[in-house]
Scaffold this motif. Structure first.
Motif, mmCIF file in Angstrom:
data_model
loop_
_atom_site.group_PDB
_atom_site.id
_atom_site.type_symbol
_atom_site.label_atom_id
_atom_site.label_comp_id
_atom_site.label_asym_id
_atom_site.label_seq_id
_atom_site.Cartn_x
_atom_site.Cartn_y
_atom_site.Cartn_z
ATOM 1 N N SER A 107 50.661 41.809 43.058
ATOM 2 C CA SER A 107 49.521 41.121 43.563
ATOM 3 C C SER A 107 48.836 41.100 42.101
ATOM 4 O O SER A 107 48.589 41.944 41.422
ATOM 5 C CB SER A 107 48.754 41.862 44.419
ATOM 6 N N ARG A 108 48.417 39.534 41.686
ATOM 7 C CA ARG A 108 47.271 39.308 40.659
ATOM 8 C C ARG A 108 46.177 40.171 40.825
ATOM 9 O O ARG A 108 45.497 40.749 40.114
ATOM 10 C CB ARG A 108 47.157 37.837 40.597
ATOM 11 N N SER A 109 45.367 39.927 41.965
ATOM 12 C CA SER A 109 44.086 40.723 42.141
ATOM 13 C C SER A 109 44.445 42.224 42.127
ATOM 14 O O SER A 109 43.615 43.028 41.555
ATOM 15 C CB SER A 109 43.589 40.204 43.361
ATOM 16 N N GLY A 110 45.539 42.671 42.504
ATOM 17 C CA GLY A 110 45.916 44.105 42.533
ATOM 18 C C GLY A 110 46.053 44.476 41.216
ATOM 19 O O GLY A 110 45.282 45.695 40.841
ATOM 20 N N VAL A 111 46.608 43.892 40.364
ATOM 21 C CA VAL A 111 46.856 44.519 38.782
ATOM 22 C C VAL A 111 45.491 44.148 38.104
ATOM 23 O O VAL A 111 45.102 44.961 37.343
ATOM 24 C CB VAL A 111 48.017 43.749 38.014
ATOM 25 N N LEU B 262 35.450 50.107 35.240
ATOM 26 C CA LEU B 262 34.573 49.335 36.032
ATOM 27 C C LEU B 262 34.116 50.178 37.300
ATOM 28 O O LEU B 262 35.086 50.765 37.736
ATOM 29 C CB LEU B 262 34.964 47.765 36.355
ATOM 30 N N ARG B 263 32.942 49.713 38.023
ATOM 31 C CA ARG B 263 33.181 50.148 39.489
ATOM 32 C C ARG B 263 34.205 49.328 40.519
ATOM 33 O O ARG B 263 34.434 48.400 39.842
ATOM 34 C CB ARG B 263 31.551 49.802 40.045
ATOM 35 N N HIS B 264 34.388 49.785 41.565
ATOM 36 C CA HIS B 264 35.276 49.074 42.410
ATOM 37 C C HIS B 264 34.996 47.756 42.514
ATOM 38 O O HIS B 264 35.783 46.753 42.476
ATOM 39 C CB HIS B 264 35.635 49.777 43.492
ATOM 40 N N GLN B 265 33.714 47.437 42.748
ATOM 41 C CA GLN B 265 33.226 46.250 43.309
ATOM 42 C C GLN B 265 32.928 45.099 42.052
ATOM 43 O O GLN B 265 33.448 44.051 42.121
ATOM 44 C CB GLN B 265 31.884 46.550 43.958
ATOM 45 N N GLU B 266 32.782 46.018 40.918
ATOM 46 C CA GLU B 266 32.790 45.110 39.721
ATOM 47 C C GLU B 266 34.192 44.612 39.242
ATOM 48 O O GLU B 266 34.192 43.626 38.637
ATOM 49 C CB GLU B 266 31.935 45.796 38.471
ATOM 50 N N ALA B 267 34.818 45.714 39.404
ATOM 51 C CA ALA B 267 36.549 45.135 39.021
ATOM 52 C C ALA B 267 36.933 43.986 40.007
ATOM 53 O O ALA B 267 37.686 43.285 39.501
ATOM 54 C CB ALA B 267 37.396 46.319 39.342
ATOM 55 N N ALA B 268 36.556 44.195 41.185
ATOM 56 C CA ALA B 268 36.845 42.944 42.045
ATOM 57 C C ALA B 268 36.217 41.331 41.733
ATOM 58 O O ALA B 268 36.830 40.794 41.672
ATOM 59 C CB ALA B 268 36.558 43.267 43.428
ATOM 60 N N ARG B 269 34.836 41.806 41.292
ATOM 61 C CA ARG B 269 34.081 40.559 40.792
ATOM 62 C C ARG B 269 34.906 40.035 39.579
ATOM 63 O O ARG B 269 35.010 38.799 39.414
ATOM 64 C CB ARG B 269 32.937 40.850 40.523
ATOM 65 N N PHE B 270 35.170 40.885 38.566
ATOM 66 C CA PHE B 270 35.722 40.435 37.155
ATOM 67 C C PHE B 270 37.218 39.925 37.954
ATOM 68 O O PHE B 270 37.352 38.617 37.112
ATOM 69 C CB PHE B 270 36.134 41.530 36.347
ATOM 70 N N SER B 271 37.909 40.430 38.658
ATOM 71 C CA SER B 271 39.251 39.800 39.016
ATOM 72 C C SER B 271 38.918 38.568 39.567
ATOM 73 O O SER B 271 39.802 37.487 39.447
ATOM 74 C CB SER B 271 39.795 40.906 39.953
#
Lengths: 290, 66
Positions: free
Chosen positions: A189-193, A203-212
């Motif tokens: 998964s692109r978003s997973g990696v 990064l925080r989880h939410q911030e890692a998701a936002r950056f992704s």
């Protein structure tokens, strides 16, 4: 491909593109398990994928419209001035840094890797690998929490101990961007990696998701726009494909909203276990189906 | 030292722009999927973008007179 199949594929692509479970893996495995016989070599299939991706990119642009305006402004200001002074400017340059390696690897490697590994068995195998990767990212994150003496705190407090996307280093942004190339392997998964890479970068989880999600938008959009001329090829049922793309966009928007809320305190583990289970079950079903 | 890096990045930008032009004209056939295509637009766009990015990097690298 029938109309129902097109709509289902739109929904599937939109829903799985942003979840860390590999949209490519699912779109290779599920049609095979359902005995759908549409050919991916069909000249109308590439325009179909193009529109689905444009639907997903459109959803991300709508979701982050205010941020993208600030990022684009920040990009031009910083590029002309030759210096970064604000957070949107830094984020713009971080996204540029992350997008370059993904673009280079995408142009030179994507088609070769996809054609080498475009088998449902391989996709199911890599889905299992993706699951272990997600669990591995969380294992390393828990170690980082222990090192920072955050393990006895509540999840919200633990997350507060980590950084926002704008604080990531340029080297980390480049590495996370390059990691997107792993997603050319169906099942990874692109978003997973990229979320995992963001976690490793602190990064925080939410911030890692936002950056992704922000990092995904230009790559998905560019890949779609480059293929736009194929939409005007003869025999493309444009109405059905546009409907599937809209469905893909709606699903992507809903899944992004869900994930951003989920990652306020949630972790990657459930998706890791899902990938391991889905990959293993798919391998068994594919073996007995043959 | 910083100005030397800036000059190097400008030269790199010119090189990327030339490569972009060669890919677009179909002269360069390195690492392309269809060697008979008249234009390699994707590769040309990539190297065009790299040229622009190199110029931006050169602007960041040059000595500022503030």
């Amino acid at each position: 491909m029938t109309r129902e199949q097109a709509l289902f594929m739109g929904l599937l692509q939109g829903a799985t593109e942003l979840f860390p479970v590999s949209s490519l893996g699912h779109s290779v495995i599920i049609p095979t398990l359902l005995h759908w016989r549409f050919k991916q070599s069909d000249p109308t299939f590439v325009p179909f994928l193009v529109l689905l991706h444009l639907g997903t990119a459109g959803a991300l642009l709508v979701l982050y419209r205010q941020q993208w305006i600030a990022i684009i402004r920040g990009f031009f200001t910083a590029a002309v001035r030759g210096r970064i002074t604000t957070e949107p400017e830094r984020l713009a340059m971080l996204l540029l840094t992350g997008t370059i390696p993904a673009g280079i690897l995408g142009v030179f490697l994507e088609n070769r890797i996809k054609s080498l590994f475009a088998s449902p068995y391989v996709a199911a195998g890599f889905l299992v690998v993706n699951g272990f990767l997600l669990l591995g990212f969380e294992l390393l994150r828990r170690r980082a929490e222990r090192r920072a003496s955050l393990d006895s705190r509540t999840r919200a407090e633990q997350e507060e101990g980590f950084a926002a996307a704008e604080r990531i280093s340029f080297r980390a942004a480049a590495v996370i961007g390059a990691c997107q190339a792993l997603a050319f392997l169906p099942g990874i998964s692109r978003s997973g990696v990229t979320i995992g890479g963001g976690l490793l970068a602190g990064l925080r989880h939410q911030e890692a998701a936002r950056f992704s999600f922000l990092l995904a938008t230009p790559v998905i959009l560019a890949a779609g726009l480059v293929e736009v001329p194929q939409l005007f090829a003869t025999g493309v049922p444009i109405g059905e494909y546009v409907a599937a793309a809209l469905l893909s966009g709606i699903a992507a928007y809903a899944s992004a909203r869900f994930l951003l809320r989920y990652f306020r305190s949630g972790r990657l583990d459930p998706y890791g276990w899902y990938c391991i289970a889905a990959g293993a079950v798919s391998l068994v079903l594919l073996t007995f189906r043959a | 030292m910083r100005d030397r890096l800036a000059v190097f990045l400008v030269i790199l930008a010119v090189a990327f722009a030339v490569i972009a032009g060669l890919y677009y004209e179909g002269v360069l056939q390195i690492a392309v999927s269809d060697t008979h295509a008249a234009h390699h637009t994707t590769h040309a766009i990539l190297f065009g973008v790299l040229a622009v990015v190199s110029l931006i990097a050169a602007n960041f690298a040059r000595e500022k007179t503030v």
